[in-house]
Design a protein around this motif. Structure first.
Motif, PDB file in Angstrom:
ATOM      1  N   ALA A 164       0.851  -1.072   0.118  1.00 59.42           N
ATOM      2  CA  ALA A 164      -0.285  -0.295  -0.530  1.00 59.42           C
ATOM      3  C   ALA A 164       0.908   1.300  -0.268  1.00 59.42           C
ATOM      4  O   ALA A 164       1.981   1.758   0.666  1.00 59.42           O
ATOM      5  N   THR A 165       0.809   2.338  -0.636  1.00 59.97           N
ATOM      6  CA  THR A 165       1.414   3.774  -0.760  1.00 59.97           C
ATOM      7  C   THR A 165       0.281   4.775  -0.765  1.00 59.97           C
ATOM      8  O   THR A 165      -0.503   5.125  -1.478  1.00 59.97           O
ATOM      9  N   ALA A 166       1.369   5.864  -0.410  1.00 65.30           N
ATOM     10  CA  ALA A 166       0.157   7.135  -0.024  1.00 65.30           C
ATOM     11  C   ALA A 166       1.071   7.446  -1.149  1.00 65.30           C
ATOM     12  O   ALA A 166       1.632   8.015  -0.728  1.00 65.30           O
ATOM     13  N   THR A 167       0.277   7.699  -1.902  1.00 63.65           N
ATOM     14  CA  THR A 167       0.538   8.815  -3.510  1.00 63.65           C
ATOM     15  C   THR A 167      -0.183  10.167  -3.653  1.00 63.65           C
ATOM     16  O   THR A 167       0.141  10.312  -4.388  1.00 63.65           O
ATOM     17  N   ASN A 171       3.283  12.872   0.219  1.00 65.13           N
ATOM     18  CA  ASN A 171       3.945  11.911   0.237  1.00 65.13           C
ATOM     19  C   ASN A 171       4.507  11.043  -0.685  1.00 65.13           C
ATOM     20  O   ASN A 171       5.267  10.269  -0.893  1.00 65.13           O
ATOM     21  N   ALA A 172       4.390  11.622  -2.537  1.00 63.36           N
ATOM     22  CA  ALA A 172       4.173  10.421  -3.407  1.00 63.36           C
ATOM     23  C   ALA A 172       5.350  10.317  -3.353  1.00 63.36           C
ATOM     24  O   ALA A 172       6.281   9.247  -4.278  1.00 63.36           O
ATOM     25  N   THR A 196      -0.921  -3.588  -5.849  1.00 59.98           N
ATOM     26  CA  THR A 196       0.010  -2.797  -5.209  1.00 59.98           C
ATOM     27  C   THR A 196      -1.335  -1.333  -5.536  1.00 59.98           C
ATOM     28  O   THR A 196      -2.192  -1.674  -5.855  1.00 59.98           O
ATOM     29  N   VAL A 197      -1.668  -1.437  -4.114  1.00 56.35           N
ATOM     30  CA  VAL A 197      -2.694  -0.198  -3.628  1.00 56.35           C
ATOM     31  C   VAL A 197      -2.270   0.991  -3.519  1.00 56.35           C
ATOM     32  O   VAL A 197      -1.718   1.215  -2.118  1.00 56.35           O
ATOM     33  N   ASP A 198      -2.719   2.166  -3.918  1.00 56.28           N
ATOM     34  CA  ASP A 198      -2.318   3.593  -4.018  1.00 56.28           C
ATOM     35  C   ASP A 198      -3.266   3.949  -2.900  1.00 56.28           C
ATOM     36  O   ASP A 198      -4.812   3.587  -3.132  1.00 56.28           O
ATOM     37  N   PHE A 199      -2.877   5.177  -1.957  1.00 55.69           N
ATOM     38  CA  PHE A 199      -3.697   5.852  -1.513  1.00 55.69           C
ATOM     39  C   PHE A 199      -4.161   7.115  -1.062  1.00 55.69           C
ATOM     40  O   PHE A 199      -2.580   7.422  -1.244  1.00 55.69           O
ATOM     41  N   ALA A 200      -4.605   8.145  -0.808  1.00 53.93           N
ATOM     42  CA  ALA A 200      -4.381   9.852  -0.528  1.00 53.93           C
ATOM     43  C   ALA A 200      -4.799   9.391   1.040  1.00 53.93           C
ATOM     44  O   ALA A 200      -5.087   9.280   2.035  1.00 53.93           O
ATOM     45  N   SER A 201      -3.121  10.648   1.708  1.00 55.42           N
ATOM     46  CA  SER A 201      -3.492  10.327   3.245  1.00 55.42           C
ATOM     47  C   SER A 201      -3.930  11.174   3.786  1.00 55.42           C
ATOM     48  O   SER A 201      -3.249  12.440   4.120  1.00 55.42           O
ATOM     49  N   ASP A 202      -5.027  11.352   4.015  1.00 54.23           N
ATOM     50  CA  ASP A 202      -6.096  11.893   4.208  1.00 54.23           C
ATOM     51  C   ASP A 202      -7.609  11.836   5.349  1.00 54.23           C
ATOM     52  O   ASP A 202      -7.471  10.487   4.997  1.00 54.23           O
ATOM     53  N   ALA A 203      -7.548  12.376   5.836  1.00 45.40           N
ATOM     54  CA  ALA A 203      -9.060  11.821   6.971  1.00 45.40           C
ATOM     55  C   ALA A 203      -9.878  11.252   5.789  1.00 45.40           C
ATOM     56  O   ALA A 203     -10.765  10.219   6.282  1.00 45.40           O
TER      57      ALA A 203
END
Length: 369
Positions: A164-167, A171-172, A196-203
């Motif tokens: 899992a990756t913060a994109t 963070n990217a 591989t799963v991308d996600f945004a680092s937010d609430a």
């Protein structure tokens, strides 16, 4: 009491004593002291403060105490650039920081224009390595670190990993490079990247959905390429959906916040760190004791590596020759007395350090056995 503790700490940190030379009098510190990375940045700031106080407590500073000018780069490039403007205006002679690769990229043009040397404890994106610029990297680039992760996970029997990756933009630069280089290294060993799963680092991110997608391909382990807050949220979901499935987090997530926020959810998590918490080095033990006396708690690895950054600048200034810039002095006169190992740089200002792998056990980082 505090001064006695600082002076006592110099017994094991003699390399800092009497080293202020050739006009080094003001060092900047740049890190994200607000926002998600605040806990690790504060730890780094404290390590830099301690190093400066130890130089001054030694009493051999040419009559002018070494000063640390602290600036918060926040979580975004605009705030970082303003913080860098403030450091340039304060006429600092070098900067310890920034700690994030994206921030380093944002402020490097300003540093270059001002002729201001940046010594980053923790910027590691490979795009920053191998360049003759005003940035020196105290941590190895992600290419070297991820290769060590891949080899260790392969040796521990993993064959199908999900990542899992913060994109998001914050963070990217670091996380995407970390993911890509880890995947390449793991596949080169014969392993498979199941997902591989991308996600945004937010609430608004549904971390449960991220983990669910990772698990669909039946991996034998999970890897989180992100910061500590996101790693905690992913670990919490993984413990609910797949209890006992091994997890590893990127080195950027391996600070004190991972344990403080994660609790039982991060028990057993594997992480590579740039210093060995079990070290018996006299210099390191003296540093730990002095940090505990000064701040009332133990240091994390951001504190140790920020302390090392100040050491590099102070010792390079002491060893410099007439006519050398501070950058030239750093590159020519190493190695320097790191808390756990000598610190040296190649011609591009990059360094090589092997990560020390630990696991979270009983709420503490323990050496991997």
């Amino acid at each position: 009491m505090r001064r006695r503790a600082l002076v006592a700490g110099l017994a094991g940190l003699a390399g800092l004593a009497g080293c202020q030379a050739r006009g080094l009098s003001r060092i900047g510190f740049l890190a994200g002291l607000s926002g998600r990375g605040a806990a690790t940045s504060v730890d780094g700031r404290n390590g830099a403060i301690l190093a400066v106080e130890q130089v001054n407590a030694a009493g051999d500073t040419g009559g002018r105490p070494l000063e640390l000018v602290v600036q918060d780069n926040g979580d975004d490039p605009a705030t970082a650039r303003k913080a860098m403007e403030n450091l340039v205006a304060a006429q600092v002679q070098a900067v310890v920081g920034p700690f994030a690769s994206a921030i380093a990229i944002a402020v490097l043009p300003q540093a270059t224009q001002a002729g201001l040397l940046l010594v980053s404890p923790n910027a590691t994106a490979s795009v920053l390595a191998g360049k003759d610029d005003m940035l020196l990297m105290l941590s190895p680039c992600t290419r070297d670190t991820t290769r060590a992760y891949a080899q260790l996970l392969w040796q521990r029997g993993h064959r199908r990993m999900a990542v899992a990756t913060a994109t998001d933009p914050r963070n990217a630069v670091y996380a995407v490079a970390w993911r890509d280089e880890f995947c390449a290294a793991f596949q080169a060993l014969g392993g498979a990247v199941a997902a591989t799963v991308d996600f945004a680092s937010d609430a608004a991110t549904a971390y449960g959905d991220v983990v669910r997608e990772m698990l669909q391909q039946r991996p034998d382990g999970l890897v989180f390429a992100c910061g500590s807050v996101d790693a905690v949220r992913l670990a919490q979901q993984a413990q609910r959906q797949a209890p006992g499935l091994p997890m590893a987090v990127a080195d950027a997530a391996g600070g004190e916040a991972l344990i403080a926020l994660g609790g039982r959810a991060v028990e057993g998590v594997l992480v590579g760190q740039m210093h060995d918490r079990s070290s018996t080095s006299a210099r390191y033990l003296a540093f730990v004791a002095a940090y505990q006396a000064r701040f009332g708690r133990g240091p994390g690895y951001h504190a140790a590596i920020a302390h090392d950054a100040v050491t590099v600048l102070v010792q390079a200034a002491a060893r410099s020759r007439a006519g050398e810039s501070l950058k030239q002095a750093v590159l020519r006169h190493g190695p320097y007395d790191g808390l756990q190992q000598p610190i040296g740089f190649d011609g591009f200002g990059d360094t090589t350090r092997a990560p020390s792998f630990v696991v979270v056990q009983d709420g503490r980082y323990q050496p991997l056995r």
